[in-house]
Design an enzyme around this catalytic site. Structure first.
Site, PDB file in Angstrom:
ATOM      1  N   GLY B  77       0.837  -1.202   0.000  1.00 39.04           N
ATOM      2  CA  GLY B  77       0.000   0.000   0.000  1.00 39.04           C
ATOM      3  C   GLY B  77       0.864   1.242   0.000  1.00 39.04           C
ATOM      4  N   GLY B  89      22.502   8.877 -15.513  1.00 41.72           N
ATOM      5  CA  GLY B  89      22.537   8.054 -14.302  1.00 41.72           C
ATOM      6  C   GLY B  89      21.165   7.562 -13.921  1.00 41.72           C
ATOM      7  CG  ASP B  97       6.859  -1.195  -2.490  1.00 43.02           C
ATOM      8  OD1 ASP B  97       7.586  -2.181  -2.245  1.00 43.02           O
ATOM      9  OD2 ASP B  97       6.301  -0.514  -1.601  1.00 43.02           O
ATOM     10  CG  HIS B 117       1.690   7.420 -12.792  1.00 42.14           C
ATOM     11  ND1 HIS B 117       0.686   8.319 -12.502  1.00 42.14           N
ATOM     12  CD2 HIS B 117       2.733   7.761 -11.994  1.00 42.14           C
ATOM     13  CE1 HIS B 117       1.114   9.157 -11.575  1.00 42.14           C
ATOM     14  NE2 HIS B 117       2.362   8.836 -11.247  1.00 42.14           N
ATOM     15  CD  GLU B 118       5.726   5.555 -11.056  1.00 42.49           C
ATOM     16  OE1 GLU B 118       6.607   6.436 -11.067  1.00 42.49           O
ATOM     17  OE2 GLU B 118       4.763   5.587 -10.264  1.00 42.49           O
ATOM     18  CG  HIS B 121       6.675  10.490 -12.816  1.00 41.93           C
ATOM     19  ND1 HIS B 121       6.081  11.733 -12.739  1.00 41.93           N
ATOM     20  CD2 HIS B 121       5.994   9.696 -11.949  1.00 41.93           C
ATOM     21  CE1 HIS B 121       5.085  11.683 -11.877  1.00 41.93           C
ATOM     22  NE2 HIS B 121       5.002  10.459 -11.378  1.00 41.93           N
ATOM     23  CG  HIS B 127       2.063  13.338  -9.524  1.00 42.76           C
ATOM     24  ND1 HIS B 127       2.611  13.183  -8.270  1.00 42.76           N
ATOM     25  CD2 HIS B 127       2.200  12.147 -10.138  1.00 42.76           C
ATOM     26  CE1 HIS B 127       3.050  11.942  -8.144  1.00 42.76           C
ATOM     27  NE2 HIS B 127       2.815  11.304  -9.268  1.00 42.76           N
ATOM     28  CG  ASP B 280     -10.700 -15.670 -45.189  1.00 39.01           C
ATOM     29  OD1 ASP B 280      -9.741 -15.742 -44.400  1.00 39.01           O
ATOM     30  OD2 ASP B 280     -11.057 -16.593 -45.934  1.00 39.01           O
TER      31      ASP B 280
END
Lengths: 85, 368
Positions: B77, B89, B97, B117-118, B121, B127, B280
């Protein structure tokens, strides 16, 4: 629906909210003249309002149920309003 | 966008998945991440390539608790993932997580949705305060098959990178050697959508007005990310604003241009026997309110009102459609005519008089 709100759970909610605001809204505990559980009320209120406004909640500045619910939702760890580290 | 508006200064980016979750099969993780990248590459000029060793621009992994980036995860959570904005880098890197339960469906936490979402970023988005945006900071499940970026997401990413590259017209438009302007020798599928004719070939679909030879081309995935490439048959029920797409033994429905939940379904649910492995071509006749499905040299007829296959089928195409068949690639209906595509030939077929009224070479081209 919780049967009662014990003082203990309210304390936990406030602690949880502090951590949430620190993580995502740049709420700085350092330098705030507090004893634990007595955060400067205006600073906390301002940060709550900032969070409520960003997330489209009713802006009350209070740690109400919908605000707490939102804080407990699974979410991304990137701060919403913070210098990106 | 992120503070300082960091962006990648190159359009070709590499990614590497350097650790996997035990919650999902590695192939499912690979697929979720690849589809998440595709969501962004479809609306930008960015292109992503997976590498298997060395340092990629975007390193992706699953980790628990403190994992070396000063942003520890907090257990089940709470924080479920985070990513770093564009840069060298650790810049662009994305962490999930491991304490969450990662899935490819609605249970637990859907990896594809969080990855979209990530990676937003990783590409420089912050956001969004729009709850409809994938960049809204809290997780909520939507069906990945019907998922689309919100206009806020698209505006955000295109403010950083612009829109997808348009295919460049060839320098010698008449040259048949040009790889970007080849006539299509055979179509995969064709249908109407509203007042447009839509045709499919491989990863692409094109559309044009019935009266105009001018066509536009786009990637299927850029418009309908849930649809596979290589659509084999399609038809429209105009008064229901529904379009059906078929590939192998599966079919999808879009309604008012939006993908519908609970698809794909198996074609057996329409009443086909087990030996039918692909369709077809298909065409809806609004006069009869029935759909014709063409499979090899035979066809079936489906009653759209009763939602049942008509009895007495299959029948042979050549017997019922004089001058057509034995096999067809694609067909669509327009103004009381079917347009059958067989190789490079299109036959106009009058549905009332049951005869071919015109036969010509079609001039549909890709990339023109």
């Amino acid at each position: 629906v919780p049967l009662t709100n014990s003082t203990g759970s309210e304390e936990n909610d406030v602690l949880f909210a502090e951590r949430y605001l620190e993580t995502f809204y740049g709420f700085v505990m350092d330098g705030v003249p507090v004893t634990k559980m007595k955060v400067s009320p205006n600073l906390m209120k301002n940060k709550l309002q900032e969070m409520q406004q960003f997330l489209g909640l009713k802006v009350t500045g209070r740690l109400d149920a919908s605000t707490l619910d939102m804080m407990h939702m699974p979410r991304c760890g990137v701060p919403d309003v913070h210098e990106f580290r | 966008t992120l503070a300082g508006r960091p962006v990648w200064r190159k359009r070709f980016l590499t990614y590497r998945i350097n650790s996997y979750t035990p919650d999902m099969k590695p192939a499912d993780v690979d697929y979720a991440i690849q589809k998440a990248f595709q969501v962004w590459s479809d609306v930008t000029p960015l292109k992503f390539r997976k590498i298997h060793s060395g340092e990629a621009d975007i390193m992706i992994g699953f980790a628990s608790g403190a994992h070396g980036d000063f942003n520890p995860f907090d257990g089940r959570g709470g924080i479920i993932a985070h990513a770093f904005g564009p840069g060298p880098g650790i810049g662009g890197d994305t962490h999930f997580d491991e304490a969450e339960t990662w899935t490819a469906n609605y249970r637990g936490t859907n990896l594809f949705l969080v990855a979209v979402h990530e990676l937003g970023h990783s590409l420089g988005l912050g956001h969004s305060s729009d709850p409809k945006a994938i960049m809204f900071p809290t997780y909520s499940y939507v069906d990945p098959n019907t998922f689309r970026l919100s206009s806020d997401d698209v505006r955000g990413i295109q403010s950083l990178y612009g829109g997808p590259e348009r295919r460049q017209p060839p320098s010698h438009p008449d040259s048949t050697e040009s790889a970007t302007c080849n006539p299509i020798l055979s179509l995969d599928a064709a249908t109407t959508v509203g007042n447009k004719i839509i045709f499919f070939k491989d990863r692409y679909f094109g559309w044009r007005n019935p009266e105009s030879p001018k066509s536009n081309i786009s990637l299927i995935s850029s418009f309908w990310p849930n649809l596979p490439s290589g659509i084999q048959a399609a038809y429209e029920i105009g008064d229901r604003n529904q379009v059906f797409f078929f590939k192998d033994d599966k079919y999808w429905v879009i309604s008012n241009l939006r993908p519908q939940r609970l698809y794909p379904k198996n074609v057996r649910s329409l009443g086909f026997p087990n030996f039918v492995e692909k369709i077809d071509a298909a065409v809806f006749n609004p006069l009869l309110y029935k759909t014709y499905f063409f499979v090899g040299s035979q066809y079936w007829r489906y009653d759209e009102r009763r939602q049942l296959m008509d009895p007495g089928y299959p029948k042979f195409i050549t017997k019922a459609f004089p001058g057509i068949g034995p096999k067809i690639d694609a067909v669509y209906y327009n103004n009381r005519h079917y347009y059958f595509f067989q190789g490079s030939v299109v036959s106009e077929y009058d549905v009332l008089s049951h005869r071919v009224t015109k036969r010509l070479k079609h001039d549909i081209k890709l990339g023109c």
